[in-house]
Design a protein around this motif. Structure first.
Motif, PDB file in Angstrom:
ATOM      1  N   ASN A 131       0.819  -1.225   0.000  1.00 31.51           N
ATOM      2  CA  ASN A 131       0.000   0.000   0.000  1.00 31.51           C
ATOM      3  C   ASN A 131       0.848   1.269   0.000  1.00 31.51           C
ATOM      4  O   ASN A 131       0.416   2.300   0.503  1.00 31.51           O
ATOM      5  N   GLU A 133       1.462   3.441  -2.175  1.00 34.89           N
ATOM      6  CA  GLU A 133       0.853   4.617  -2.817  1.00 34.89           C
ATOM      7  C   GLU A 133      -0.110   5.354  -1.878  1.00 34.89           C
ATOM      8  O   GLU A 133      -0.361   6.536  -2.052  1.00 34.89           O
ATOM      9  N   LYS A 134      -0.623   4.663  -0.859  1.00 35.40           N
ATOM     10  CA  LYS A 134      -1.550   5.287   0.096  1.00 35.40           C
ATOM     11  C   LYS A 134      -0.820   5.883   1.308  1.00 35.40           C
ATOM     12  O   LYS A 134      -1.402   6.629   2.073  1.00 35.40           O
ATOM     13  N   ALA A 179      -4.504   5.605   6.818  1.00 35.28           N
ATOM     14  CA  ALA A 179      -4.933   5.391   5.428  1.00 35.28           C
ATOM     15  C   ALA A 179      -6.089   4.391   5.338  1.00 35.28           C
ATOM     16  O   ALA A 179      -6.603   4.126   4.255  1.00 35.28           O
ATOM     17  N   VAL A 181      -5.959   1.195   5.994  1.00 36.34           N
ATOM     18  CA  VAL A 181      -5.516  -0.148   5.590  1.00 36.34           C
ATOM     19  C   VAL A 181      -5.706  -1.143   6.729  1.00 36.34           C
ATOM     20  O   VAL A 181      -6.086  -2.290   6.510  1.00 36.34           O
TER      21      VAL A 181
END
Length: 182
Positions: A131, A133-134, A179, A181
């Protein structure tokens, strides 16, 4: 579940698959818990509780002693008396059976697990890498997390030092949480 470090190798070899605790001990069969050795407070394995049984001290059997890694009841009682003080026949103990489901070769400090809401370092590193990019972390953090994921926690700690690794893991955990996640 806290265990004295002197039992670590017996547990990881499978010679000790139970622990006998004085009094009532809350544990549920099927639950998974971290096995933490003292005095270092380091998780060395994750175990699944297989059985919980309450007995009087006088009801302990040779089988109970062997599951706890002792040759007979006499040896078991010597150890229980050393740990808890003198036990009597009517005193209650709880027998907790367990099986090791995951070993941590390098060990994970308990305070690190607590700080990451009991997420393991390799899991945090994997989630970060999946993840990226987040989550906006530094190149340095990226490098540390890659090392944890690819080579293990111990190698990362030896390379970067425990403080830097812990700080990076906490940053990654909080960024992943923010984020959405985890």
């Amino acid at each position: 579940m806290l265990i004295n470090s002197s039992y670590k190798s017996r547990i990881l070899r499978g010679d000790k698959v139970a622990t006998i605790r004085y009094g009532e001990y809350e544990a549920k069969p099927g639950s998974e818990v971290y096995l933490v050795i003292t005095p270092s407070d380091t998780a060395v394995a994750k175990v699944r509780i297989t059985r919980v049984e309450k007995k009087k001290v006088r009801e302990l059997t040779t089988e109970d002693a062997k599951l706890d890694g002792f040759s007979d009841v006499k040896e078991l009682l010597r150890e229980l008396n050393r740990i808890y003080g003198e036990l009597y026949g009517d005193d209650e103990v709880t027998i907790i059976g367990f099986e090791v489901i995951k070993r941590f070769e390098d060990g994970i400090p308990l305070k690190w697990l607590k700080g990451m809401n009991y997420r393991e370092p390799v899991e945090i590193a994997r989630l970060y890498l999946e993840n990226r990019e987040k989550v906006n972390l530094s190149r340095e953090a990226d490098f540390v997390l890659r090392r944890i994921y690819n080579e293990g926690l111990g190698k990362a700690v030896r390379t970067f030092g425990p403080k830097r690794v812990q700080e990076t893991l906490l940053k990654a955990y909080h960024a992943l949480y923010a984020a959405g996640v985890i």
